[in-house]
Design a protein around this motif. Structure first.
Motif: not given
Ligand code: SF4
Ligand code: SF4
Length: 265
Positions: A72-77
């Motif tokens: 799970i990632t982003g960006g900032e999760p």
């Protein structure tokens, strides 16, 4: 038909699994952010919006995702309204998969880590990127390392990995002319999945969508993503190909480094 010279077998690049873009924006503004998060809007997604595409990827069709874990990632999760529910729902849907999360640790404090620890039971690993801005806010290297140790102590089931981003960053750019690709790229098989079913071949391919100044290159590079909402025809060939058309416009494979810079400071 796959040209065997253009596959990951020849370049020796390993697949880094599928990265779920839970949140598009970030707390940092890193100059060479591979996902262009500083240019993204504030947007986050539910875990269930990814299920149709992950079901397809983890299904029976032979493909490189059957044995991968979920990152799970982003960006900032951790900017997500409820990242803990997101993690739990992902693990409930795919109980045999290890679920991990990446973070820049902006949220870290002793109090917050104690609050968060009981909510991370479904999580298998956490990859912490260690940026100068976070180290400075937390109060220095020693304090940062203490907080990492506290997280490890409170969550003994969790693999905690810290990647120092203190000194260097791979810098990148896109150019409109096509150039021969002469090297492997570390992010070539770091697939990024958006909630709409678009699976991007690498973090830069995904980040390109946030950069209208590179619009001309987007038109030249249809291989940068595979639309899972349209089925899996051609997926095997697409998912193993390197370089893709976008690499010919990208400097990332040249592995040029730059001093890390947060351009918002
Ligand atoms: S912390 Fe990571 S996601 Fe956020 S701007 Fe920097 S490189 Fe991008
Ligand atoms: S060189 Fe190719 S695989 Fe690597 S970041 Fe650029 S477009 Fe992606």
């Amino acid at each position: 038909m796959i040209n065997k010279k253009n596959t990951n077998d020849q370049w020796g690049i390993k697949s880094a699994g599928v990265h779920i873009i839970a949140v598009e924006n970030c707390t940092n503004s890193c100059e060479f952010c591979s996902t262009s998060a500083p240019f993204a809007g504030k947007q986050s997604y539910s875990a269930s919006s990814f299920f149709p595409w992950l079901d397809r990827l983890f299904g029976d069709t032979p493909n490189p995702f059957k044995d991968t874990y979920i990152a799970i990632t982003g960006g900032e999760p951790f900017l997500h309204d409820n990242i803990f529910l997101f993690i739990d729902e992902m693990k409930k849907r795919y109980p045999l998969k290890k679920v991990g999360v990446t973070t820049n640790f902006y949220w870290a404090s002793e109090t917050k880590i104690r609050d968060v620890a009981p909510l991370l039971k479904s999580l298998g690993d956490i990859l912490i990127s260690k940026y100068p801005s976070t180290v400075s806010r937390i109060g220095g290297e020693e304090k940062f390392d203490e907080l990492v140790l506290l997280l490890k102590y409170l969550c003994p089931h969790l693999d905690v990995e810290v990647t120092p981003m203190i000194n260097t960053f791979i810098k990148w750019d896109f150019h409109t002319d096509r150039q021969a690709v002469l090297n492997a790229c570390c992010t070539a098989f770091c697939y990024m999945l958006k909630a709409d079913g678009k699976l991007f071949r690498c973090s830069l391919a995904y980040g390109l969508a946030h950069r209208p100044e590179y619009g001309a290159i987007q038109d030249l590079t249809p291989e940068r993503y595979f639309d899972l909402s349209k089925g899996l025809d051609g997926f095997s060939e697409w998912s193993s190909k390197y370089p893709i058309d976008l690499c010919q416009h990208c400097t990332f494979w040249k592995h040029e480094f730059s001093v890390w810079k947060n351009f918002s400071e």
